[in-house]
Design a protein around this motif. Structure first.
Motif, mmCIF file in Angstrom:
data_model
loop_
_atom_site.group_PDB
_atom_site.id
_atom_site.type_symbol
_atom_site.label_atom_id
_atom_site.label_comp_id
_atom_site.label_asym_id
_atom_site.label_seq_id
_atom_site.Cartn_x
_atom_site.Cartn_y
_atom_site.Cartn_z
ATOM 1 N N ASP A 1 1.750 -6.548 -11.053
ATOM 2 C CA ASP A 1 1.440 -5.152 -10.757
ATOM 3 C C ASP A 1 0.225 -5.061 -9.845
ATOM 4 O OD1 ASP A 1 3.403 -4.820 -12.586
ATOM 5 O OD2 ASP A 1 2.309 -3.466 -13.920
ATOM 6 N N GLU A 2 0.359 -4.303 -8.745
ATOM 7 C CA GLU A 2 -0.697 -4.054 -7.767
ATOM 8 C C GLU A 2 -1.174 -5.331 -7.061
ATOM 9 O OE1 GLU A 2 -3.743 -1.276 -9.057
ATOM 10 O OE2 GLU A 2 -2.455 -0.640 -10.719
ATOM 11 N N THR B 1 -6.356 -6.298 -10.459
ATOM 12 C CA THR B 1 -6.610 -5.274 -11.473
ATOM 13 C C THR B 1 -7.757 -5.706 -12.387
ATOM 14 O OG1 THR B 1 -5.011 -6.226 -13.037
ATOM 15 C CG2 THR B 1 -4.175 -4.602 -11.450
ATOM 16 N N LYS C 1 -9.330 -2.378 -5.194
ATOM 17 C CA LYS C 1 -9.525 -0.941 -5.371
ATOM 18 C C LYS C 1 -10.948 -0.660 -5.834
ATOM 19 C CE LYS C 1 -4.766 0.419 -6.332
ATOM 20 N NZ LYS C 1 -3.867 1.120 -7.266
ATOM 21 N N PRO D 1 2.996 -2.731 -4.902
ATOM 22 C CA PRO D 1 1.870 -1.813 -4.672
ATOM 23 C C PRO D 1 1.632 -0.797 -5.780
ATOM 24 C CG PRO D 1 3.748 -1.145 -3.355
ATOM 25 C CD PRO D 1 4.156 -2.415 -4.047
ATOM 26 N N TYR D 2 2.274 -0.940 -6.944
ATOM 27 C CA TYR D 2 2.124 0.033 -8.019
ATOM 28 C C TYR D 2 2.228 -0.693 -9.356
ATOM 29 C CZ TYR D 2 6.699 -0.054 -5.776
ATOM 30 O OH TYR D 2 7.813 -0.447 -5.074
ATOM 31 N N ASN D 3 2.170 0.057 -10.463
ATOM 32 C CA ASN D 3 2.268 -0.596 -11.766
ATOM 33 C C ASN D 3 3.660 -0.386 -12.356
ATOM 34 O OD1 ASN D 3 2.102 1.745 -13.890
ATOM 35 N ND2 ASN D 3 0.464 2.174 -12.424
#
Length: 473
Positions: free
Chosen positions: A177-178, A389, A408, A182-184
């Protein structure tokens, strides 16, 4: 001309008109330039310690390219009808001829002037001609990369990693994920189950609205607890710029409890009950991996000196496997994840738990490393973790090299509170290349990255940077 091709040509014309053709093409193919940037030649050149024979060899080769460039200018001049463009090509041709006359003197090539000419020349091209130009630009960039990668270097270099790593093997881990997508994946799964409920109506165990309400409840509760924890972290005396691994561990243990509570709620409400394995597989096949992710992992798996493992938080390992199923890659890639329980290929709503928290992920990585070390008792293994993450911080920090793709702000903020440094990878390589020779290549005492728990994580912008750093072309 078919509609799809015509639409693509119209898009190219609009993009070129709005951003400039050179910017458009550079932005589209810039990832490939990383393979030249991370080549031994460029790393040594940037460090200022490139051996003189290698530098002179490169310059001497320029003569062949200058002759070819002059010929290209002559052909372009003959085919042009515009007097202005003919004059521009003639000026460029004469400039290159002067360089040929003085090719033993290092002359700076004006990239801006060439790009300006490209803008000028492309302004009147139609859509088909723009497509041809794009193909030529792409091919020229690939040839440019191949040129610098092929430069002979006899001195020890820090990249590509596997080339300078002596007899060591590489144990490579990455999140999902990520990082790969690009997302969870939990959000994707919630949308899938809501869509299935709408499609199957009363045949499903709950309505789409009920399922959405459950998901919103779970996410809201998790978000509130996470925000409260972050507030406590920011007010804690444990923070203050000094690397504090113990503080990170305690905070992530608290977050892990939230993760386990969320999983328990999902099971209690039967949120993912009645999903079919076929539906999950179809969705996984269309998740869309980050550009360059699968090609890098495939080439790494093919290398006999590497072990590659994906450690995923996802509740559904079949979704992760399906994302890598192109060409059957999921059958050779080691994927570690939680799993849905099924009866006749239909999910029961129960989750077989394997990796629920940051500490679970770290334990899984250590178990894998122990098994690898037992298999190859006399071989040293370099540990690399690729993630993005907060829940991956322990693995990233425990690895010899922790790499974060486009981190991020939430990850930076959390890490900074505990003294974690996020350092761009390429400048770090250049600094290490400047350091005194590391001794015999392959010597463990000489290896510049053997520093787990240093509090330093390396940042990159794309998978192509990782590919160029670890494998090269």
């Amino acid at each position: 001309m078919n509609t799809r091709k015509r639409n693509r040509q119209e898009e190219m014309e609009l993009e070129a008109a709005g951003t400039g053709m050179t910017n458009l093409l550079w932005n589209k193919y810039t990832d490939q330039s990383n393979f030249a940037l991370y080549s031994p030649f460029f790393v040594c050149l940037a460090a200022g310690n490139l051996a003189s024979p290698a530098f002179c060899h490169c310059l001497n080769q320029e003569l062949h390219f200058l002759h070819a460039f002059v010929q290209a200018c002559e052909m372009a001049e003959e085919s042009e009808e515009s007097e202005g463009r003919q004059t521009a090509m003639r000026i460029l041709k004469e400039r290159e001829r002067k360089k040929i006359e003085a090719h033993y003197t290092f002359i700076h090539v004006s990239a801006q002037q060439c790009e300006g000419l490209l803008e000028y020349m492309s302004s009147s091209l139609n859509s088909e001609e723009l497509e041809i130009l794009e193909k030529l630009y792409h091919q020229a960039l690939k040839l440019n990369v191949e040129f610098f990668v092929a430069q002979p270097i006899s001195q020890p270099t820090i990249a590509p990693l596997l080339h300078m790593n002596g007899d060591r093997r590489l144990a490579l881990f990455c999140g999902f994920d990520e990082t790969c997508i690009p997302y969870n994946s939990p959000t994707i799964l919630s949308l899938v189950v809501q869509g299935s409920a709408r499609k199957r109506g009363e045949a499903f165990h709950k309505s789409a609205d009920e399922l959405k309400g459950i998901w919103d409840l779970v996410i809201t509760a998790y978000g509130n607890k996470y925000d409260e924890l972050m507030k406590n972290v920011n007010n804690s005396n444990e923070t203050g710029g000094v690397f504090n691994y113990e503080g990170i561990t305690r905070a992530l243990e608290d977050i892990g409890e939230f993760d386990k509570e969320a999983t328990a709620k999902v099971e209690e409400f039967g949120l993912f009950k009645d999903l079919t394995l076929d539906n999950i597989t179809r969705v996984g096949q269309h998740l869309g991996l980050h550009n360059g992710c699968q090609s890098f992992l495939e080439k790494t798996v093919e290398n006999p000196r590497t072990d590659v493992h994906v450690l995923s938080y996802s509740w559904c390992g079949d979704l992760v496997k399906a994302a890598f199923s192109s060409g059957g890659f999921d059958r050779v890639l080691n994927i570690h994840s939680n799993e849905f329980a099924y009866e006749d290929s239909v999910s029961t709503g129960r989750i077989i738990k394997k990796i629920e928290s940051a500490t679970d992920r770290l334990k899984a990585m250590k178990v894998i490393l122990n098994s690898i070390q037992l298999r190859d008792k006399r071989i040293d293994h370099l540990k690399v973790y690729i993630g993005g993450t907060v829940s991956e911080l322990l693995c990233l920090l425990e690895a010899d090299i922790g790499i974060v793709i486009d981190p991020k702000q939430s990850l930076r903020s959390f890490g900074n509170r505990f003294g974690v440094s996020f350092v761009p990878l390429f400048p770090a390589l250049v600094r290490k290349q400047k350091q005194p020779p590391w001794g015999a290549v392959g010597s463990s005492s000489s290896f510049p990255f053997r520093k787990p728990l240093s509090g330093i994580l390396y940042t990159v912008s794309s998978w192509s940077e990782i590919h160029a750093f670890i494998l090269g072309v």
